[in-house]
Design an enzyme around this catalytic site. Sequence first.
Site, PDB file in Angstrom:
ATOM      1  N   GLY A 195      83.910 -58.349 -74.946  1.00 33.94           N
ATOM      2  CA  GLY A 195      84.616 -58.868 -76.114  1.00 33.94           C
ATOM      3  C   GLY A 195      85.830 -58.019 -76.427  1.00 33.94           C
ATOM      4  O   GLY A 195      86.007 -56.932 -75.881  1.00 33.94           O
ATOM      5  N   GLY A 250      87.422 -55.436 -77.836  1.00 35.61           N
ATOM      6  CA  GLY A 250      87.014 -54.203 -78.512  1.00 35.61           C
ATOM      7  C   GLY A 250      88.176 -53.498 -79.191  1.00 35.61           C
ATOM      8  O   GLY A 250      87.989 -52.582 -79.987  1.00 35.61           O
ATOM      9  N   ARG A 251      89.377 -53.914 -78.844  1.00 33.70           N
ATOM     10  CA  ARG A 251      90.537 -53.273 -79.476  1.00 33.70           C
ATOM     11  C   ARG A 251      91.716 -54.248 -79.551  1.00 33.70           C
ATOM     12  O   ARG A 251      92.873 -53.838 -79.518  1.00 33.70           O
ATOM     13  CB  ARG A 251      90.945 -52.028 -78.713  1.00 33.70           C
ATOM     14  CG  ARG A 251      91.244 -52.275 -77.255  1.00 33.70           C
ATOM     15  CD  ARG A 251      92.013 -51.131 -76.719  1.00 33.70           C
ATOM     16  NE  ARG A 251      92.114 -51.206 -75.278  1.00 33.70           N
ATOM     17  CZ  ARG A 251      92.808 -50.356 -74.564  1.00 33.70           C
ATOM     18  NH1 ARG A 251      93.449 -49.388 -75.153  1.00 33.70           N
ATOM     19  NH2 ARG A 251      92.872 -50.477 -73.273  1.00 33.70           N
ATOM     20  N   GLY A 280      88.892 -48.596 -80.693  1.00 33.02           N
ATOM     21  CA  GLY A 280      89.687 -49.783 -81.020  1.00 33.02           C
ATOM     22  C   GLY A 280      91.187 -49.567 -80.916  1.00 33.02           C
ATOM     23  O   GLY A 280      91.984 -50.443 -81.253  1.00 33.02           O
ATOM     24  N   ARG A 296     100.814 -58.799 -77.241  1.00 31.05           N
ATOM     25  CA  ARG A 296     100.724 -59.483 -75.950  1.00 31.05           C
ATOM     26  C   ARG A 296     100.817 -60.988 -76.161  1.00 31.05           C
ATOM     27  O   ARG A 296     100.199 -61.532 -77.076  1.00 31.05           O
ATOM     28  CB  ARG A 296      99.394 -59.119 -75.295  1.00 31.05           C
ATOM     29  CG  ARG A 296      99.160 -59.806 -73.971  1.00 31.05           C
ATOM     30  CD  ARG A 296      98.170 -59.041 -73.114  1.00 31.05           C
ATOM     31  NE  ARG A 296      96.806 -59.093 -73.633  1.00 31.05           N
ATOM     32  CZ  ARG A 296      95.775 -58.495 -73.025  1.00 31.05           C
ATOM     33  NH1 ARG A 296      95.952 -57.803 -71.923  1.00 31.05           N
ATOM     34  NH2 ARG A 296      94.568 -58.566 -73.543  1.00 31.05           N
ATOM     35  N   ASP A 348      86.284 -60.022 -66.467  1.00 22.44           N
ATOM     36  CA  ASP A 348      86.879 -60.139 -67.808  1.00 22.44           C
ATOM     37  C   ASP A 348      88.397 -60.021 -67.736  1.00 22.44           C
ATOM     38  O   ASP A 348      89.088 -60.269 -68.723  1.00 22.44           O
ATOM     39  CB  ASP A 348      86.313 -59.075 -68.759  1.00 22.44           C
ATOM     40  CG  ASP A 348      86.487 -57.664 -68.206  1.00 22.44           C
ATOM     41  OD1 ASP A 348      85.957 -57.388 -67.122  1.00 22.44           O
ATOM     42  OD2 ASP A 348      87.165 -56.858 -68.851  1.00 22.44           O
ATOM     43  N   ASN A 349      88.916 -59.661 -66.572  1.00 21.60           N
ATOM     44  CA  ASN A 349      90.370 -59.550 -66.408  1.00 21.60           C
ATOM     45  C   ASN A 349      90.924 -60.656 -65.513  1.00 21.60           C
ATOM     46  O   ASN A 349      91.977 -60.492 -64.905  1.00 21.60           O
ATOM     47  CB  ASN A 349      90.723 -58.173 -65.839  1.00 21.60           C
ATOM     48  CG  ASN A 349      90.354 -57.053 -66.804  1.00 21.60           C
ATOM     49  OD1 ASN A 349      90.256 -57.270 -68.004  1.00 21.60           O
ATOM     50  ND2 ASN A 349      90.145 -55.862 -66.275  1.00 21.60           N
TER      51      ASN A 349
HETATM   52  P1  AMP Z   1      89.762 -53.209 -70.047  1.00 24.65           P
HETATM   53  O1  AMP Z   1      89.317 -52.127 -69.120  1.00 24.65           O
HETATM   54  O2  AMP Z   1      91.029 -52.916 -70.783  1.00 24.65           O
HETATM   55  O3  AMP Z   1      89.756 -54.547 -69.415  1.00 24.65           O
HETATM   56  O4  AMP Z   1      88.661 -53.234 -71.193  1.00 24.65           O
HETATM   57  C1  AMP Z   1      87.315 -53.513 -70.950  1.00 24.65           C
HETATM   58  C2  AMP Z   1      86.566 -53.629 -72.258  1.00 24.65           C
HETATM   59  O5  AMP Z   1      86.587 -52.400 -72.972  1.00 24.65           O
HETATM   60  C3  AMP Z   1      87.117 -54.671 -73.212  1.00 24.65           C
HETATM   61  O6  AMP Z   1      86.028 -55.266 -73.871  1.00 24.65           O
HETATM   62  C4  AMP Z   1      87.943 -53.855 -74.157  1.00 24.65           C
HETATM   63  O7  AMP Z   1      88.097 -54.476 -75.402  1.00 24.65           O
HETATM   64  C5  AMP Z   1      87.119 -52.591 -74.272  1.00 24.65           C
HETATM   65  N1  AMP Z   1      87.914 -51.421 -74.646  1.00 24.65           N
HETATM   66  C6  AMP Z   1      88.822 -50.753 -73.882  1.00 24.65           C
HETATM   67  N2  AMP Z   1      89.358 -49.721 -74.566  1.00 24.65           N
HETATM   68  C7  AMP Z   1      88.783 -49.727 -75.792  1.00 24.65           C
HETATM   69  C8  AMP Z   1      88.913 -48.919 -76.960  1.00 24.65           C
HETATM   70  N3  AMP Z   1      89.748 -47.882 -77.003  1.00 24.65           N
HETATM   71  N4  AMP Z   1      88.155 -49.241 -78.028  1.00 24.65           N
HETATM   72  C9  AMP Z   1      87.309 -50.261 -78.006  1.00 24.65           C
HETATM   73  N5  AMP Z   1      87.137 -51.062 -76.940  1.00 24.65           N
HETATM   74  C10 AMP Z   1      87.866 -50.806 -75.845  1.00 24.65           C
HETATM   75 MG    MG Z   2      90.063 -56.316 -69.892  1.00 26.47          MG
END
Ligand code: AMP
Ligand code: MG
Length: 489
Positions: free
Chosen positions: A94, A96-97, A130, A180, A256-257
């Site tokens: 989900g 997260g930030r 976040g 974005r 998720d990407n």
């Molecule tokens: P990503 O690696 O950017 O695709 O992120 C993978 C997951 O980690 C996603 O659910 C993001 O929302 C969460 N996430 C990444 N960085 C943070 C952060 N600093 N705080 C909270 N959630 C994060």
């Molecule tokens: Mg991601």
Amino acid sequence: MSAPAPIAPGSSGWNFDHSYARLPAMLHEHLEPTPVKEPRMVVFNHALAQSLGLDAAALENQPAIFAGNQLPDGSSPLAQAYAGHQYGHFTGLGDGRAILLGEQLTPTGERYDVQLKGSGPTPFSRRGDGRAALGPMLREYIISEAMFALGIPTTRSLAVVTTGEKVFRQESLPGAVLTRIAASHIRVGTFEWAAAHGDRVALQALADYTLRRHYPELASAEAPHLALLEAVMERQARLIAQWQCVGFIHGVMNTDNVALSGETIDYGPCAFMDAFDPATVFSSIDRQGRYAYGNQPQIAQWNLARLAEALLPLLHADEKQAVQIANTAIESFKTTFERHWLSGMQAKLGLFTEEADDRALVESLLVWMQEQKADFTNAFRSLSNDGKTMLYDDPAFTTWHAQWQARLKRQPQSADEVQQRMRAHSPAVIPRNHKVEEALSAAVERGDLSVMQRLLEVLAKPYDASEVQPDYSAPSGLAPGAYQTFCGT
Ligand code: AMP
Ligand code: MG
């Protein structure tokens, strides 16, 4: 571009709809961004703002909006729920930030998600704060805009603001928020989320919504959900082929990407390859090379198989038959990818016609490039430089070159046409890792944005060599493997 539509006084041009919010509640959580201490604009994308129907001149001076301190008119913020296979392992994730402010309806009738990234904690933050750091958000801005200019489907970057707050990674870093812009943020992981909860109603609503939003021509297909799967596969095949043709390594191709729209999304540890080597990996945590350059096509297929799995209940009432249908679809990915890849490579070699040996011609060039550790971008670009091609005083290259020249003679197009085609498909500049780092350290450590602005200008015209100084096209000179990118963004 047509003249921008008039913007109602005081509105800044925001024209939001919230179709995603009308999907079943298990797919989103409504909450507002968390305000930050001191929003400051770092970079603002005028051209993009205008194409969205926004008042660029007014908004550029309103960092509070892009920090989440002030909600734009008509926004209705939410965090999206999704899951994902990360490095092969299933997890609930989900936003997260990140927070979706809404869907901007543009003067030309298009719909784009406007999302703040780094906007504070959400119910999906798990142990994260976040937040985001300035360096990685500027990096996403630079590389996503470079991808756009290269003609590769991608999310875009409208603005980066600093927050006046620190974020703690290994060290204390300036915090930032990126705005974005995306055709949508529907991911393979969004489908996995609905499927993992056994929520067939949400799953079907999401599938039908995705069809309407991204593939409206398929809504009336006989088997619309199979048609959706096949259409998503087609766009992914084309996208990954485009990545391969410019040496782009995404670095974190988790489900998720992977966007159902077919856009490149989530610029974390991505980077462009210098010397041609299929084993190239930049991400410090990708120790197995799962997401190496040469693995990207297979990984895309693996990710699409996860989408097919999630869609099973919609493909057929009988599970065995559903699996059969899904398998047949997924098996076709390799052929689809190779068709796109070959046509991309044919264009890079200036080929207009098809010959049975074209694949072998491309492959023998790549073998030679790997042996020579030739710079992928510059080797292709130099082929379009006529007389200057014979940079490579090497018998293997001379043999290949003669075959290629003979092949070019068997098509009717003129040398000029060939050269134009090659130059339109082999960029003179890419975001070189050391140039990106140079721009980021000037911005982050010294508050000097001029290095990044100049880099952005150069990257905006990647196929036009006339303005490019050699400084922007030279490889880093780093030994292969010396450059590392980090996921802790
Ligand atoms: P990503 O690696 O950017 O695709 O992120 C993978 C997951 O980690 C996603 O659910 C993001 O929302 C969460 N996430 C990444 N960085 C943070 C952060 N600093 N705080 C909270 N959630 C994060
Ligand atoms: Mg991601």
